[in-house]
Scaffold this motif. Sequence first.
Motif, PDB file in Angstrom:
ATOM      1  N   UNK A 210      11.945  38.851  24.906  1.00 39.17           N
ATOM      2  CA  UNK A 210      12.136  37.501  25.414  1.00 39.17           C
ATOM      3  C   UNK A 210      13.296  36.802  24.705  1.00 39.17           C
ATOM      4  N   UNK A 211      13.561  37.180  23.447  1.00 43.36           N
ATOM      5  CA  UNK A 211      14.727  36.650  22.742  1.00 43.36           C
ATOM      6  C   UNK A 211      16.006  37.023  23.504  1.00 43.36           C
ATOM      7  N   UNK A 212      16.099  38.292  23.930  1.00 38.43           N
ATOM      8  CA  UNK A 212      17.257  38.709  24.719  1.00 38.43           C
ATOM      9  C   UNK A 212      17.356  37.946  26.027  1.00 38.43           C
ATOM     10  N   UNK A 213      16.238  37.728  26.686  1.00 37.80           N
ATOM     11  CA  UNK A 213      16.237  36.985  27.945  1.00 37.80           C
ATOM     12  C   UNK A 213      16.657  35.525  27.716  1.00 37.80           C
ATOM     13  N   UNK A 214      16.222  34.954  26.592  1.00 38.26           N
ATOM     14  CA  UNK A 214      16.598  33.574  26.287  1.00 38.26           C
ATOM     15  C   UNK A 214      18.106  33.459  26.081  1.00 38.26           C
ATOM     16  N   UNK A 215      18.715  34.469  25.473  1.00 42.07           N
ATOM     17  CA  UNK A 215      20.177  34.475  25.340  1.00 42.07           C
ATOM     18  C   UNK A 215      20.841  34.600  26.712  1.00 42.07           C
ATOM     19  N   UNK A 216      20.302  35.465  27.564  1.00 45.16           N
ATOM     20  CA  UNK A 216      20.849  35.605  28.910  1.00 45.16           C
ATOM     21  C   UNK A 216      20.778  34.283  29.677  1.00 45.16           C
ATOM     22  N   UNK A 217      19.627  33.638  29.632  1.00 49.25           N
ATOM     23  CA  UNK A 217      19.455  32.378  30.339  1.00 49.25           C
ATOM     24  C   UNK A 217      20.322  31.271  29.757  1.00 49.25           C
ATOM     25  N   UNK A 218      20.714  31.441  28.492  1.00 46.85           N
ATOM     26  CA  UNK A 218      21.559  30.455  27.817  1.00 46.85           C
ATOM     27  C   UNK A 218      23.043  30.783  27.984  1.00 46.85           C
ATOM     28  N   UNK A 219      23.354  31.803  28.819  1.00 41.50           N
ATOM     29  CA  UNK A 219      24.745  32.168  29.059  1.00 41.50           C
ATOM     30  C   UNK A 219      25.407  32.885  27.908  1.00 41.50           C
ATOM     31  N   UNK A 220      24.636  33.678  27.166  1.00 44.25           N
ATOM     32  CA  UNK A 220      25.166  34.412  26.007  1.00 44.25           C
ATOM     33  C   UNK A 220      24.848  35.900  26.144  1.00 44.25           C
ATOM     34  N   UNK A 221      25.520  36.594  27.087  1.00 45.94           N
ATOM     35  CA  UNK A 221      25.182  38.003  27.329  1.00 45.94           C
ATOM     36  C   UNK A 221      25.493  38.922  26.151  1.00 45.94           C
ATOM     37  N   UNK A 222      26.500  38.601  25.332  1.00 44.56           N
ATOM     38  CA  UNK A 222      26.816  39.451  24.181  1.00 44.56           C
ATOM     39  C   UNK A 222      25.670  39.452  23.181  1.00 44.56           C
ATOM     40  N   UNK A 254      27.157  41.449  33.227  1.00 46.72           N
ATOM     41  CA  UNK A 254      27.805  40.164  32.986  1.00 46.72           C
ATOM     42  C   UNK A 254      29.005  40.300  32.054  1.00 46.72           C
ATOM     43  N   UNK A 255      28.977  41.308  31.194  1.00 48.18           N
ATOM     44  CA  UNK A 255      30.109  41.570  30.297  1.00 48.18           C
ATOM     45  C   UNK A 255      31.158  42.472  30.940  1.00 48.18           C
ATOM     46  N   UNK A 256      31.001  42.753  32.244  1.00 46.10           N
ATOM     47  CA  UNK A 256      31.911  43.592  33.010  1.00 46.10           C
ATOM     48  C   UNK A 256      31.959  45.024  32.457  1.00 46.10           C
ATOM     49  N   UNK A 257      30.779  45.536  32.102  1.00 41.96           N
ATOM     50  CA  UNK A 257      30.657  46.907  31.621  1.00 41.96           C
ATOM     51  C   UNK A 257      29.657  47.635  32.522  1.00 41.96           C
ATOM     52  N   UNK A 258      30.030  47.780  33.790  1.00 40.06           N
ATOM     53  CA  UNK A 258      29.103  48.324  34.767  1.00 40.06           C
ATOM     54  C   UNK A 258      28.787  49.799  34.524  1.00 40.06           C
ATOM     55  N   UNK A 259      29.764  50.556  34.049  1.00 38.39           N
ATOM     56  CA  UNK A 259      29.502  51.969  33.770  1.00 38.39           C
ATOM     57  C   UNK A 259      28.439  52.122  32.693  1.00 38.39           C
ATOM     58  N   UNK A 260      28.529  51.282  31.650  1.00 35.48           N
ATOM     59  CA  UNK A 260      27.511  51.316  30.598  1.00 35.48           C
ATOM     60  C   UNK A 260      26.163  50.858  31.136  1.00 35.48           C
ATOM     61  N   UNK A 283      13.229  45.992  40.072  1.00 31.49           N
ATOM     62  CA  UNK A 283      14.288  45.570  39.152  1.00 31.49           C
ATOM     63  C   UNK A 283      15.293  46.685  38.919  1.00 31.49           C
ATOM     64  N   UNK A 284      14.819  47.915  38.807  1.00 34.06           N
ATOM     65  CA  UNK A 284      15.732  49.043  38.632  1.00 34.06           C
ATOM     66  C   UNK A 284      16.633  49.181  39.848  1.00 34.06           C
ATOM     67  N   UNK A 285      16.070  49.027  41.036  1.00 34.27           N
ATOM     68  CA  UNK A 285      16.866  49.130  42.259  1.00 34.27           C
ATOM     69  C   UNK A 285      17.915  48.029  42.321  1.00 34.27           C
ATOM     70  N   UNK A 286      17.498  46.797  42.009  1.00 33.81           N
ATOM     71  CA  UNK A 286      18.470  45.691  42.029  1.00 33.81           C
ATOM     72  C   UNK A 286      19.523  45.862  40.935  1.00 33.81           C
ATOM     73  N   UNK A 287      19.103  46.418  39.775  1.00 32.31           N
ATOM     74  CA  UNK A 287      20.058  46.662  38.695  1.00 32.31           C
ATOM     75  C   UNK A 287      21.094  47.693  39.074  1.00 32.31           C
ATOM     76  N   UNK A 288      20.662  48.787  39.729  1.00 29.06           N
ATOM     77  CA  UNK A 288      21.608  49.809  40.182  1.00 29.06           C
ATOM     78  C   UNK A 288      22.596  49.227  41.199  1.00 29.06           C
ATOM     79  N   UNK A 289      22.098  48.354  42.070  1.00 31.56           N
ATOM     80  CA  UNK A 289      22.964  47.739  43.067  1.00 31.56           C
ATOM     81  C   UNK A 289      23.983  46.797  42.379  1.00 31.56           C
ATOM     82  N   UNK A 290      23.518  46.015  41.413  1.00 27.67           N
ATOM     83  CA  UNK A 290      24.415  45.071  40.729  1.00 27.67           C
ATOM     84  C   UNK A 290      25.498  45.780  39.932  1.00 27.67           C
ATOM     85  N   UNK A 291      25.167  46.950  39.383  1.00 25.57           N
ATOM     86  CA  UNK A 291      26.141  47.711  38.580  1.00 25.57           C
ATOM     87  C   UNK A 291      26.943  48.710  39.394  1.00 25.57           C
ATOM     88  N   UNK A 292      26.659  48.786  40.725  1.00 24.95           N
ATOM     89  CA  UNK A 292      27.363  49.728  41.606  1.00 24.95           C
ATOM     90  C   UNK A 292      27.154  51.161  41.158  1.00 24.95           C
TER      91      UNK A 292
END
Length: 294
Positions: A210-222, A254-260, A283-292
Amino acid sequence: MKSVLLSTLGASISVSLLVAAPASAQNANVDKRVDRLEQEMRAVQRKVFPGGSSRFFEPDIAPDTATPTTPSTTSSAVSDLIARVDALERSLASLTNQVERNDFRIKQIEDKMAADAVPPVSTDPATVSTAPSTGSDPGDQQNAASAPDPERVSGVASIIMPDTGNAGEDAYIYGYRLWEAKYYPEAQAQLKKAAEDHPNHRRASFAKNLLGRAYLDDGKPALASVALYENYQELPRGERAPDSLYFLSTALVQLDKKADACRVLAELQDVYPNAASGRLRERVESGNAAADCS
């Protein structure tokens, strides 16, 4: 996945081996010199103490009692032996000093590489000052932090930590309530504290995720990517380790690292097939779609 995010490890090992190699070769050379010196000492001992003595090495062969020993030969042999022992001791001292310097250099290199692998970041919420700047420069006063929003202070204060007697559970639930109310900096601080204070509790995996999610929601993907990967790495059997891989892929997109991100999702499906095909399937299906991902 681990080979992607821990790629500096091999370089660190290689550097360590390159630095330490001269010391190993010198150690072998010193061992040979010590063996040779012991043989020469035995030979001199047979000349100096032909009768044998328990204070020195046993002779390899019986002494020749018919061969007299002159004082000049004895003195010369002993003096030469003492000089060579002194030289050997100086060589050993020099080698020891060099090995210690090499160990220190290796430690410095490893510390630098570890620091370069993940830039140091602060996960504590930003603090603000309620007092005006005391500096005389008007620019300092303009850059001073503004007073906290009274409405926000009141809102955070209204979030009550539960008191069930289960400290680990209560700490996580309080962080969850702060996150749910969208007080992200405060939630980040609480969730980090909950995980640190109760590392062996079942909720530690929940708190780190949830700490990671809180950073994501706060616009801090790194920051999110660091927190989520650490949860997977440190608590791979935790209940939210699979979720952390999914949200890690989101942070990488979000960090433009779709291959990773695609490699992370593949890791999720390989390590946690039941979760990937079950509760996290959509979520896995949507994640694969978002990362192409192909």
